[in-house]
Scaffold this active site. Structure first.
Site, PDB file in Angstrom:
ATOM      1  N   ASP A   1       0.855  -1.191   0.000  1.00  0.00           N
ATOM      2  CA  ASP A   1       0.000   0.000   0.000  1.00  0.00           C
ATOM      3  C   ASP A   1       0.896   1.249   0.000  1.00  0.00           C
ATOM      4  O   ASP A   1       1.830   1.344   0.807  1.00  0.00           O
ATOM      5  CB  ASP A   1      -0.846  -0.048   1.287  1.00  0.00           C
TER       6      ASP A   1
ATOM      7  N   SER B   1      -8.759   2.235   8.686  1.00  0.00           N
ATOM      8  CA  SER B   1      -9.209   2.888   9.935  1.00  0.00           C
ATOM      9  C   SER B   1     -10.345   2.138  10.629  1.00  0.00           C
ATOM     10  O   SER B   1     -10.358   2.032  11.862  1.00  0.00           O
ATOM     11  CB  SER B   1      -9.644   4.327   9.653  1.00  0.00           C
TER      12      SER B   1
HETATM   13  P1  13P Z   1      -9.007   4.546   5.656  1.00  0.00           P
HETATM   14  O1  13P Z   1      -8.124   5.389   6.537  1.00  0.00           O
HETATM   15  O2  13P Z   1     -10.258   5.269   5.277  1.00  0.00           O
HETATM   16  O3  13P Z   1      -9.291   3.218   6.243  1.00  0.00           O
HETATM   17  O4  13P Z   1      -8.218   4.298   4.273  1.00  0.00           O
HETATM   18  C1  13P Z   1      -7.246   3.287   4.178  1.00  0.00           C
HETATM   19  C2  13P Z   1      -6.456   3.357   2.919  1.00  0.00           C
HETATM   20  O5  13P Z   1      -6.786   4.015   1.963  1.00  0.00           O
HETATM   21  C3  13P Z   1      -5.232   2.558   2.883  1.00  0.00           C
HETATM   22  O6  13P Z   1      -4.505   2.785   1.725  1.00  0.00           O
HETATM   23  O1  G3H Z   2      -3.130   4.777   3.662  1.00  0.00           O
HETATM   24  C1  G3H Z   2      -2.554   4.506   4.716  1.00  0.00           C
HETATM   25  C2  G3H Z   2      -2.896   3.274   5.453  1.00  0.00           C
HETATM   26  O2  G3H Z   2      -3.998   3.470   6.287  1.00  0.00           O
HETATM   27  C3  G3H Z   2      -1.688   2.723   6.178  1.00  0.00           C
HETATM   28  O3  G3H Z   2      -1.339   3.455   7.281  1.00  0.00           O
HETATM   29  O4  G3H Z   2       1.144   3.893   7.163  1.00  0.00           O
HETATM   30  O5  G3H Z   2      -0.084   3.911   9.342  1.00  0.00           O
HETATM   31  O6  G3H Z   2       0.344   1.784   8.109  1.00  0.00           O
HETATM   32  P1  G3H Z   2       0.094   3.261   8.011  1.00  0.00           P
HETATM   33 ZN    ZN Z   3      -4.574   4.749   0.939  1.00  0.00          ZN
END
Ligand code: 13P
Ligand code: G3H
Ligand code: ZN
Length: 326
Positions: A96, A274
């Site tokens: 991600d 989240s």
């Molecule tokens: P949320 O913070 O809305 O869960 O989004 C997560 C996300 O986009 C991770 O890449």
């Molecule tokens: O988009 C971000 C994701 O919610 C991941 O968050 O970098 O705290 O793992 P993090």
């Molecule tokens: Zn994201």
């Protein structure tokens, strides 16, 4: 140097077929973020029990937290758990918000079946150059790549942005053509974290910019679109956190109806982090408040995991429409 790990050997698949089926079927594949064993268990158990395909999603910082060397084995174990439950759901492991070629390559070489390269903070040209570089390497290993155009407000891993910039539909065709990315994350009004909108008392959550999404769909027919920042910030969990000593003021997310509408469109992947964090935190806070003498992690992490399983099955069934598609 250790030899590369192939994702196929971990029992994983890339996202190609998942997205093609989601596009044809009018639903979205859930991409749930995880950092630890309990979250990973909850995601795969929840998806196996609701028979949903799943993308296990790991940010660069989550990968460090879980220890990059351990992660592929954790995921292999999770796949084995799913198969032992008699489930054949497809499972992808996805980076991600990858922020460099080196990180994306390292993930590909250690068993990821899909990577996001997030050049959305760069100029259009630089974003295309970086994305194309990652695609070239990834495709040589049959790994799929997600690019991003437009900027979401909030924290994207270690990059944070005050303001969102909606995706410019006039850029999407050139981006996809020149990079050969397999999917595209867009900005249509969602944002990361638990505070997605600053609302005045009584003000309703503004709708997502479906007009931008529709224009993008016209420019890229049949092309998989990704929605980040798609947590609903469940009031039940926010209230529970606040009731048991937490302080989450004016937390607000994306209403489920908006996500349902997105899932029926070209949006094939919906990112949720989240909501899972809130669910676990709510349960843990309640247990700590009600049983202050408890100090066995299994007694609070176990119920937190159960709550996450429940949330995931609910999302797959009632929001993404992915339940029963695995
Ligand atoms: P949320 O913070 O809305 O869960 O989004 C997560 C996300 O986009 C991770 O890449
Ligand atoms: O988009 C971000 C994701 O919610 C991941 O968050 O970098 O705290 O793992 P993090
Ligand atoms: Zn994201």
């Amino acid at each position: 140097m250790t030899s590369p790990t192939r994702y196929e050997d971990l029992g994983l698949v890339n996202t190609k077929e998942m997205f093609a089926k989601a596009m044809a079927g009018g639903y979205a594949i859930p991409a749930y973020n995880f950092n630890n064993m309990e979250q990973l268990q909850a995601i795969v158990i929840g998806c196996a029990q609701s028979s949903s395909p799943v993308i296990l999603q790991v940010s660069g910082s989550a990968r460090k937290y879980a220890e990059a060397k351990m992660l592929p084995y954790m995921v292999k174990g999770a796949v084995e758990l799913v198969r032992s439950m008699g489930s054949s759901i497809p499972i992808a492991l996805h980076l991600d918000h990858g922020d460099s070629f080196e990180l994306a390559k390292d993930c590909i070489d250690s068993g990821f079946s899909s990577v996001m390269i997030d050049g959305s903070h760069l100029s259009f040209k630089e974003n295309m150059r970086l994305t194309a570089e990652v695609v070239q390497y990834a495709h040589s290993k049959n790994v799929t790549v997600e690019g991003e155009l437009g900027v979401l407000a909030g924290v994207e891993d270690e990059v944070s942005s005050e303001k969102s910039h909606y995706t410019r539909p006039e850029e999407v065709e050139e981006f996809v053509k020149k990079t050969s990315a397999d999917s595209l994350a867009i900005s249509i009004g969602t944002s990361h974290g638990a505070h997605k909108f600053k609302l005045q008392p009584g003000e309703a959550v503004p709708p997502l910019r479906f007009d931008i999404l529709e224009t993008i769909e016209q420019k890229l027919p049949g092309y998989p679109i990704v929605l980040h920042g798609a947590s609903s910030v469940t009031p039940e969990h926010v209230d529970m956190i606040n009731r048991y000593g937490g302080k989450l003021e004016s937390a607000v997310g994306i209403p489920a109806e908006q996500l349902r509408r997105a899932a029926k469109s070209a949006v094939c992947k919906i990112n949720i982090d989240s909501d899972g964090r809130l669910a676990m935190t709510a349960v843990i806070r309640k247990i700590f408040a009600e049983k202050p003498s408890e100090f066995d992690p299994r007694k609070y992490l176990g119920p937190a995991r159960d709550e996450l399983i429940r949330l995931i099955k609910e999302k797959n069934t009632n929001v993404l429409g992915s339940a029963g598609k695995g």
